[in-house]
Design a protein around this motif. Structure first.
Motif, PDB file in Angstrom:
ATOM      1  N   ASP A   2       0.827  -1.213   0.000  1.00 32.13           N
ATOM      2  CA  ASP A   2       0.000   0.000   0.000  1.00 32.13           C
ATOM      3  C   ASP A   2       0.859   1.260   0.000  1.00 32.13           C
TER       4      ASP A   2
ATOM      5  N   LEU B 169       2.523   1.725  -3.442  1.00 27.33           N
ATOM      6  CA  LEU B 169       1.597   2.251  -4.450  1.00 27.33           C
ATOM      7  C   LEU B 169       1.296   3.728  -4.189  1.00 27.33           C
ATOM      8  N   ARG B 170       1.199   4.115  -2.909  1.00 28.99           N
ATOM      9  CA  ARG B 170       0.978   5.534  -2.594  1.00 28.99           C
ATOM     10  C   ARG B 170       2.160   6.379  -3.049  1.00 28.99           C
ATOM     11  N   SER B 171       3.377   5.868  -2.887  1.00 30.21           N
ATOM     12  CA  SER B 171       4.542   6.646  -3.310  1.00 30.21           C
ATOM     13  C   SER B 171       4.608   6.744  -4.832  1.00 30.21           C
ATOM     14  N   MET B 172       4.118   5.732  -5.536  1.00 28.98           N
ATOM     15  CA  MET B 172       4.063   5.810  -7.002  1.00 28.98           C
ATOM     16  C   MET B 172       3.065   6.861  -7.459  1.00 28.98           C
ATOM     17  N   ARG B 173       1.999   7.021  -6.701  1.00 32.22           N
ATOM     18  CA  ARG B 173       0.966   7.993  -7.051  1.00 32.22           C
ATOM     19  C   ARG B 173       1.557   9.393  -7.141  1.00 32.22           C
ATOM     20  N   ASP B 174       2.579   9.688  -6.350  1.00 32.92           N
ATOM     21  CA  ASP B 174       3.175  11.016  -6.308  1.00 32.92           C
ATOM     22  C   ASP B 174       4.182  11.269  -7.424  1.00 32.92           C
TER      23      ASP B 174
ATOM     24  N   GLY C  70       2.500   9.038 -12.173  1.00 35.02           N
ATOM     25  CA  GLY C  70       2.056   8.073 -11.181  1.00 35.02           C
ATOM     26  C   GLY C  70       0.688   7.476 -11.440  1.00 35.02           C
ATOM     27  N   THR C  71      -0.242   8.300 -11.870  1.00 35.10           N
ATOM     28  CA  THR C  71      -1.596   7.799 -12.129  1.00 35.10           C
ATOM     29  C   THR C  71      -1.589   6.782 -13.258  1.00 35.10           C
TER      30      THR C  71
ATOM     31  N   LEU D 206      -0.010   3.558 -11.912  1.00 31.08           N
ATOM     32  CA  LEU D 206      -0.952   2.848 -11.046  1.00 31.08           C
ATOM     33  C   LEU D 206      -2.078   2.205 -11.847  1.00 31.08           C
TER      34      LEU D 206
END
Length: 166
Positions: free
Chosen positions: A127, A130-135, A139-140, A143
């Motif tokens: 989790d 994946l949150r760090s990839m969002r940034d 990132g979107t 994801l």
């Protein structure tokens, strides 16, 4: 022969512990205590040894991630099946294994990054990865690709349940 190998490994481990000034084997006491429901007011992983522990955990995670990408790319998953499941299942499995490998690689990289920065609290699971990839700048998109890949892996899992070698 096996007994000599075991003695050699134990001797090297004892020598390493002695050179580091350690009395025993480091154990994640806080994690064990928390899993038993105890409240922990200190963390033995806040010292310099914590970096070693997270690097030691991050490298195998990246190795497993690389194996998933390899298994997907080279279609090695077909060896786990009794018969060919069909073209669409192979595409789903290929995409799914690669996406799963990318997600696991992100977890391993976060473990190693936390160790290098001496911030063990930043080592998170899937989790957090994946949150760090969002940034990230894309990132979107990343994801979305991972989400579609994990869904494709789910499709393959249904086919694997039917065609798996038992």
């Amino acid at each position: 022969m096996a007994n000599l190998r075991k003695q050699s490994v134990e001797a090297r481990a004892n020598k390493l512990r002695a050179s580091l000034g350690m009395q025993g084997i480091p154990v994640p006491v806080d994690k064990i205590a928390k899993s038993l429901g105890a409240r922990v007011r200190f963390s033995p992983l806040d010292d310099e040894l914590s970096g070693f522990i997270y690097i030691k955990d991050g490298v195998p995670i990246i190795g497993v991630a690389a194996y998933h990408v390899y298994k997907g790319w080279r279609e090695r998953f077909l060896g786990d099946l009794r018969e060919h499941p069909g073209r669409w299942v192979v595409i789903a499995a290929k995409f799914g294994y690669i996406a799963k490998g990318i997600a696991l690689a992100a977890v391993g990289v976060l473990f190693i990054t936390a160790a290098i920065q001496h911030q063990p609290g930043k080592a998170t699971g899937l989790d957090g990865a994946l949150r760090s990839m969002r940034d990230l700048p894309a990132g979107t998109v990343i994801l979305l690709g991972i989400a579609l890949g994990l869904a494709a892996y789910g499709v393959y899992s249904f086919a694997r349940a039917r065609y798996a070698r038992v």
